[in-house]
Design an enzyme around this catalytic site. Structure first.
Site, PDB file in Angstrom:
ATOM      1  N   ASP A  15      22.706  -5.621 -24.112  1.00 19.39           N
ATOM      2  CA  ASP A  15      23.259  -5.161 -22.832  1.00 19.39           C
ATOM      3  C   ASP A  15      24.422  -6.034 -22.362  1.00 19.39           C
ATOM      4  O   ASP A  15      25.422  -5.536 -21.853  1.00 19.39           O
ATOM      5  CB  ASP A  15      22.153  -5.152 -21.763  1.00 19.39           C
ATOM      6  CG  ASP A  15      21.064  -4.159 -22.123  1.00 19.39           C
ATOM      7  OD1 ASP A  15      21.391  -2.982 -22.342  1.00 19.39           O
ATOM      8  OD2 ASP A  15      19.895  -4.571 -22.235  1.00 19.39           O
ATOM      9  N   GLU A  50       9.420  -5.043 -17.928  1.00 22.75           N
ATOM     10  CA  GLU A  50       9.516  -6.164 -18.870  1.00 22.75           C
ATOM     11  C   GLU A  50       9.378  -7.517 -18.163  1.00 22.75           C
ATOM     12  O   GLU A  50       8.856  -8.461 -18.745  1.00 22.75           O
ATOM     13  CB  GLU A  50      10.810  -6.078 -19.706  1.00 22.75           C
ATOM     14  CG  GLU A  50      12.091  -6.228 -18.945  1.00 22.75           C
ATOM     15  CD  GLU A  50      13.298  -5.617 -19.664  1.00 22.75           C
ATOM     16  OE1 GLU A  50      13.112  -4.783 -20.562  1.00 22.75           O
ATOM     17  OE2 GLU A  50      14.434  -5.972 -19.295  1.00 22.75           O
ATOM     18  N   ARG A 110      26.584  -7.604 -23.979  1.00 21.86           N
ATOM     19  CA  ARG A 110      27.823  -7.539 -24.785  1.00 21.86           C
ATOM     20  C   ARG A 110      28.491  -6.174 -24.689  1.00 21.86           C
ATOM     21  O   ARG A 110      29.599  -5.972 -25.174  1.00 21.86           O
ATOM     22  CB  ARG A 110      27.497  -7.759 -26.262  1.00 21.86           C
ATOM     23  CG  ARG A 110      26.790  -9.018 -26.599  1.00 21.86           C
ATOM     24  CD  ARG A 110      27.742  -9.982 -27.327  1.00 21.86           C
ATOM     25  NE  ARG A 110      27.043 -11.219 -27.589  1.00 21.86           N
ATOM     26  CZ  ARG A 110      26.343 -11.459 -28.703  1.00 21.86           C
ATOM     27  NH1 ARG A 110      26.317 -10.556 -29.666  1.00 21.86           N
ATOM     28  NH2 ARG A 110      25.729 -12.598 -28.860  1.00 21.86           N
ATOM     29  N   GLN A 111      27.779  -5.204 -24.130  1.00 16.86           N
ATOM     30  CA  GLN A 111      28.254  -3.814 -24.208  1.00 16.86           C
ATOM     31  C   GLN A 111      29.598  -3.596 -23.518  1.00 16.86           C
ATOM     32  O   GLN A 111      30.463  -2.894 -24.046  1.00 16.86           O
ATOM     33  CB  GLN A 111      27.204  -2.867 -23.634  1.00 16.86           C
ATOM     34  CG  GLN A 111      25.962  -2.758 -24.515  1.00 16.86           C
ATOM     35  CD  GLN A 111      24.933  -1.801 -23.980  1.00 16.86           C
ATOM     36  OE1 GLN A 111      25.170  -1.093 -22.999  1.00 16.86           O
ATOM     37  NE2 GLN A 111      23.760  -1.766 -24.611  1.00 16.86           N
ATOM     38  N   GLY A 157      20.228  -3.710 -34.684  1.00 20.21           N
ATOM     39  CA  GLY A 157      19.176  -4.698 -34.424  1.00 20.21           C
ATOM     40  C   GLY A 157      17.861  -3.974 -34.254  1.00 20.21           C
ATOM     41  O   GLY A 157      17.552  -3.030 -34.981  1.00 20.21           O
ATOM     42  N   GLU A 208      -6.895 -11.792 -29.201  1.00 18.81           N
ATOM     43  CA  GLU A 208      -7.795 -10.705 -28.791  1.00 18.81           C
ATOM     44  C   GLU A 208      -7.147  -9.780 -27.748  1.00 18.81           C
ATOM     45  O   GLU A 208      -7.557  -8.620 -27.605  1.00 18.81           O
ATOM     46  CB  GLU A 208      -9.119 -11.282 -28.255  1.00 18.81           C
ATOM     47  CG  GLU A 208     -10.184 -10.194 -28.159  1.00 18.81           C
ATOM     48  CD  GLU A 208     -11.584 -10.715 -27.849  1.00 18.81           C
ATOM     49  OE1 GLU A 208     -11.824 -11.934 -27.973  1.00 18.81           O
ATOM     50  OE2 GLU A 208     -12.429  -9.887 -27.474  1.00 18.81           O
ATOM     51  N   SER A 219     -18.551  -5.281 -23.712  1.00 23.69           N
ATOM     52  CA  SER A 219     -19.939  -5.418 -23.214  1.00 23.69           C
ATOM     53  C   SER A 219     -19.969  -5.195 -21.704  1.00 23.69           C
ATOM     54  O   SER A 219     -18.951  -5.341 -21.012  1.00 23.69           O
ATOM     55  CB  SER A 219     -20.449  -6.821 -23.526  1.00 23.69           C
ATOM     56  OG  SER A 219     -19.650  -7.772 -22.829  1.00 23.69           O
ATOM     57  N   HIS A 242      19.383   2.110 -22.575  1.00 27.90           N
ATOM     58  CA  HIS A 242      19.028   1.416 -21.328  1.00 27.90           C
ATOM     59  C   HIS A 242      20.225   1.618 -20.395  1.00 27.90           C
ATOM     60  O   HIS A 242      21.376   1.494 -20.823  1.00 27.90           O
ATOM     61  CB  HIS A 242      18.774  -0.065 -21.615  1.00 27.90           C
ATOM     62  CG  HIS A 242      18.359  -0.874 -20.424  1.00 27.90           C
ATOM     63  ND1 HIS A 242      17.577  -0.377 -19.403  1.00 27.90           N
ATOM     64  CD2 HIS A 242      18.615  -2.171 -20.087  1.00 27.90           C
ATOM     65  CE1 HIS A 242      17.363  -1.325 -18.507  1.00 27.90           C
ATOM     66  NE2 HIS A 242      17.998  -2.419 -18.897  1.00 27.90           N
TER      67      HIS A 242
HETATM   68  N1  LIG Z   1      14.706  -4.224 -28.181  1.00 33.33           N
HETATM   69  C1  LIG Z   1      14.107  -3.071 -27.822  1.00 33.33           C
HETATM   70  O1  LIG Z   1      13.085  -2.674 -28.390  1.00 33.33           O
HETATM   71  C2  LIG Z   1      14.662  -2.217 -26.746  1.00 33.33           C
HETATM   72  C3  LIG Z   1      16.003  -2.248 -26.445  1.00 33.33           C
HETATM   73  N2  LIG Z   1      16.548  -1.321 -25.614  1.00 33.33           N
HETATM   74  C4  LIG Z   1      17.983  -1.318 -25.401  1.00 33.33           C
HETATM   75  O2  LIG Z   1      18.629  -1.110 -26.660  1.00 33.33           O
HETATM   76  C5  LIG Z   1      19.882  -1.793 -26.689  1.00 33.33           C
HETATM   77  C6  LIG Z   1      19.931  -2.674 -27.920  1.00 33.33           C
HETATM   78  O3  LIG Z   1      18.987  -3.713 -27.768  1.00 33.33           O
HETATM   79  P1  LIG Z   1      18.328  -4.435 -29.042  1.00 33.33           P
HETATM   80  O4  LIG Z   1      18.041  -3.437 -30.095  1.00 33.33           O
HETATM   81  O5  LIG Z   1      17.215  -5.270 -28.497  1.00 33.33           O
HETATM   82  O6  LIG Z   1      19.517  -5.381 -29.525  1.00 33.33           O
HETATM   83  P2  LIG Z   1      19.503  -6.430 -30.733  1.00 33.33           P
HETATM   84  O7  LIG Z   1      19.917  -7.741 -30.164  1.00 33.33           O
HETATM   85  O8  LIG Z   1      18.226  -6.367 -31.477  1.00 33.33           O
HETATM   86  O9  LIG Z   1      20.643  -5.878 -31.702  1.00 33.33           O
HETATM   87  C7  LIG Z   1      21.962  -5.859 -31.323  1.00 33.33           C
HETATM   88  C8  LIG Z   1      22.845  -5.377 -32.450  1.00 33.33           C
HETATM   89  O10 LIG Z   1      24.193  -5.369 -31.977  1.00 33.33           O
HETATM   90  C9  LIG Z   1      25.013  -6.069 -32.908  1.00 33.33           C
HETATM   91  N3  LIG Z   1      26.114  -6.703 -32.178  1.00 33.33           N
HETATM   92  C10 LIG Z   1      26.045  -7.702 -31.272  1.00 33.33           C
HETATM   93  N4  LIG Z   1      27.268  -7.985 -30.798  1.00 33.33           N
HETATM   94  C11 LIG Z   1      28.128  -7.156 -31.430  1.00 33.33           C
HETATM   95  C12 LIG Z   1      29.538  -6.984 -31.367  1.00 33.33           C
HETATM   96  N5  LIG Z   1      30.294  -7.731 -30.573  1.00 33.33           N
HETATM   97  N6  LIG Z   1      30.080  -6.020 -32.150  1.00 33.33           N
HETATM   98  C13 LIG Z   1      29.323  -5.277 -32.961  1.00 33.33           C
HETATM   99  N7  LIG Z   1      27.972  -5.394 -33.065  1.00 33.33           N
HETATM  100  C14 LIG Z   1      27.397  -6.335 -32.318  1.00 33.33           C
HETATM  101  C15 LIG Z   1      24.091  -7.078 -33.563  1.00 33.33           C
HETATM  102  O11 LIG Z   1      24.636  -7.425 -34.821  1.00 33.33           O
HETATM  103  P3  LIG Z   1      24.823  -8.933 -35.360  1.00 33.33           P
HETATM  104  O12 LIG Z   1      23.802  -9.112 -36.445  1.00 33.33           O
HETATM  105  O13 LIG Z   1      26.213  -8.942 -35.884  1.00 33.33           O
HETATM  106  O14 LIG Z   1      24.612  -9.859 -34.184  1.00 33.33           O
HETATM  107  C16 LIG Z   1      22.826  -6.247 -33.696  1.00 33.33           C
HETATM  108  O15 LIG Z   1      22.879  -5.426 -34.814  1.00 33.33           O
HETATM  109  C17 LIG Z   1      19.983  -2.499 -25.351  1.00 33.33           C
HETATM  110  O16 LIG Z   1      20.649  -1.660 -24.453  1.00 33.33           O
HETATM  111  C18 LIG Z   1      18.529  -2.656 -24.910  1.00 33.33           C
HETATM  112  O17 LIG Z   1      18.346  -2.771 -23.517  1.00 33.33           O
HETATM  113  C19 LIG Z   1      15.796  -0.316 -25.039  1.00 33.33           C
HETATM  114  C20 LIG Z   1      14.457  -0.230 -25.299  1.00 33.33           C
HETATM  115  C21 LIG Z   1      13.775  -1.243 -26.086  1.00 33.33           C
HETATM  116  C1  LIG Z   2       9.491  -4.448 -22.952  1.00 32.07           C
HETATM  117  C2  LIG Z   2      10.868  -4.835 -23.356  1.00 32.07           C
HETATM  118  C3  LIG Z   2      11.819  -3.658 -23.540  1.00 32.07           C
HETATM  119  O1  LIG Z   2      12.054  -3.032 -22.308  1.00 32.07           O
HETATM  120  C4  LIG Z   2      11.195  -2.672 -24.481  1.00 32.07           C
HETATM  121  C5  LIG Z   2      10.802  -3.092 -25.842  1.00 32.07           C
HETATM  122  O2  LIG Z   2      10.966  -1.542 -24.121  1.00 32.07           O
HETATM  123  C6  LIG Z   2      13.156  -4.188 -24.066  1.00 32.07           C
HETATM  124  O3  LIG Z   2      14.176  -3.959 -23.399  1.00 32.07           O
HETATM  125  O4  LIG Z   2      13.202  -4.797 -25.134  1.00 32.07           O
END
Ligand SMILES: NC(=O)C1=CN([C@@H]2O[C@H](COP(=O)(O)OP(=O)(O)OC[C@H]3O[C@@H](n4cnc5c(N)ncnc54)[C@H](OP(=O)(O)O)[C@@H]3O)[C@@H](O)[C@H]2O)C=CC1
Ligand SMILES: CC[C@](O)(C(C)=O)C(=O)O
Length: 330
Positions: A82, A194, A84-85, A26, A230, A251, A107
């Site tokens: 988080d 956040e 689903r982990q 994701g 802005e 300004s 995270h």
């Molecule tokens: N978003 C961000 O910018 C930030 C996120 N984080 C951390 O990064 C981690 C990921 O967050 P984020 O990138 O936002 O997550 P997303 O929701 O964007 O992506 C999650 C991914 O996991 C897959 N997924 C979900 N459920 C399952 C499952 N049961 N089995 C296999 N794959 C699965 C999804 O695929 P599908 O298409 O199949 O649903 C998708 O590819 C978290 O720990 C978050 O706290 C940390 C800093 C910033």
């Molecule tokens: C600000 C949201 C965030 O902490 C990030 C992008 O760093 C997140 O978990 O998505």
């Protein structure tokens, strides 16, 4: 000042010739995986079948089930939502997590709040970019990096710090600067940032400003440009040169208003509330609510998201942005 790690302090050697499994594709998954690959490291993806799977294949990655990817990998980066982990960890990761592998996160939520308890014979760490995944990728392709944090929860191999720094380098974070933290500090500060500032605080500030102008009879399009569009341009100046640098560009009238009125908006009451929010995070109250909300299939999350998607600022913004063809709409 705290020790900062840059590219020269973070050799990629510990991950050269190893297989990194990025679990999830994701926001963070696609950004980190593509940066690691462009940094010359071997990356595979672990997923369930679906949209992300198809995207990862289209982006040229070898994609496996989570269990298979963990079996093949030396380093496992968990980039699943988080909430689903724990389930995926118990069902597919733990049974394949053999001695000496690295389990890593971006995270600390699940380790810090005790939802995942790894065996003692693996390294456990986090490498967390301090920015959204799409920017982790975009900034890297522009030659820069999003800064990050790393933390070591378990050092079973004695090499965990070198491995964490190599990973931080691979995703481009050491171009901007990385510092060491603990799972506790990363989790609590990230949740606070956040909720109080970056997402919760900023969204409510924008909506409150927009509503105030529109309710007073001003045109919604002007309210949108003033309070939302802005804001990005002002924050860009802060990003480039700090608050003082931003003030150089505005300004003197704006700066006088900034000094005089800002603290009437963010009052002592607001600061008191921020402390309360932080305490709820520290005491696990927010984590408990989020875990229970998911167990109940997210009734509050869904209702509130729908409400906000229909807010007038979103409707006006969607129309106005159609003409802004240069904006990356991700
Ligand atoms: N978003 C961000 O910018 C930030 C996120 N984080 C951390 O990064 C981690 C990921 O967050 P984020 O990138 O936002 O997550 P997303 O929701 O964007 O992506 C999650 C991914 O996991 C897959 N997924 C979900 N459920 C399952 C499952 N049961 N089995 C296999 N794959 C699965 C999804 O695929 P599908 O298409 O199949 O649903 C998708 O590819 C978290 O720990 C978050 O706290 C940390 C800093 C910033
Ligand atoms: C600000 C949201 C965030 O902490 C990030 C992008 O760093 C997140 O978990 O998505």
């Amino acid at each position: 000042m705290v020790k900062m790690y840059y590219d020269n302090d973070a050799s990629l050697d510990s991950l050269q010739g190893k297989t990194i499994a990025v679990i999830g594709y994701g926001s963070q998954g696609h950004g980190q995986a593509q940066n690691l690959r462009d940094s010359g490291l071997k990356v595979i993806i672990g997923l369930r079948k679906g949209k992300s799977w198809d995207t990862a294949v289209a982006d040229g990655f070898e994609v496996y089930s989570v269990a298979e990817a963990v079996q093949k990998a030396d380093f496992i980066q968990i980039l699943l939502p988080d909430e689903r982990q724990a389930q995926v960890y118990n069902d597919e990761i733990a049974p394949n997590l053999t001695e000496g592998k690295t389990l890593s996160f971006s995270h600390g939520f699940n380790i810090h709040f005790g939802q995942i308890v790894p065996p003692s014979n693996v390294d456990v760490m986090l490498v967390a970019p301090k920015g959204p995944g799409h920017l982790v990728r975009r900034v890297y392709t522009e030659g820069g990096g999003v800064p990050g944090l790393f933390a070591i929860h378990q050092d079973a191999t004695g090499k965990a710090r070198d491995i964490a720094l190599a990973y931080a380098n691979g995703i481009g974070a050491t171009r901007a600067g990385v510092l060491e933290t603990s799972f506790k500090e990363e989790t609590e500060t990230d949740l606070f940032g956040e909720q109080a500032v970056l997402c919760g605080g900023a969204s409510e500030l924008v909506k409150a400003g927009f509503d105030t102008l529109v309710e007073a009879g001003y045109q919604p399009e002007i309210a949108y440009f003033e309070c939302l569009h802005e804001l990005k341009l002002i924050v860009d100046l802060m990003y480039e040169a700090g608050i003082s640098g931003m003030r150089y560009s505005i300004s003197d009238t704006a700066q006088y208003g900034d000094h005089m009125i800002g603290r009437r908006i963010i009052t002592d009451e607001t600061r008191k509330e921020m402390k309360k929010v932080l305490k709820e995070i520290q005491e696990g109250e927010f984590a408990r609510n989020w875990i229970l909300e998911n167990q109940a299939n997210r009734p509050v999350f869904n209702a509130m998201a729908k409400n906000d998607e229909n807010h007038q600022i979103e409707q006006v913004g969607r129309e106005l942005r159609k003409m802004m063809t240069w904006i990356n709409k991700k």
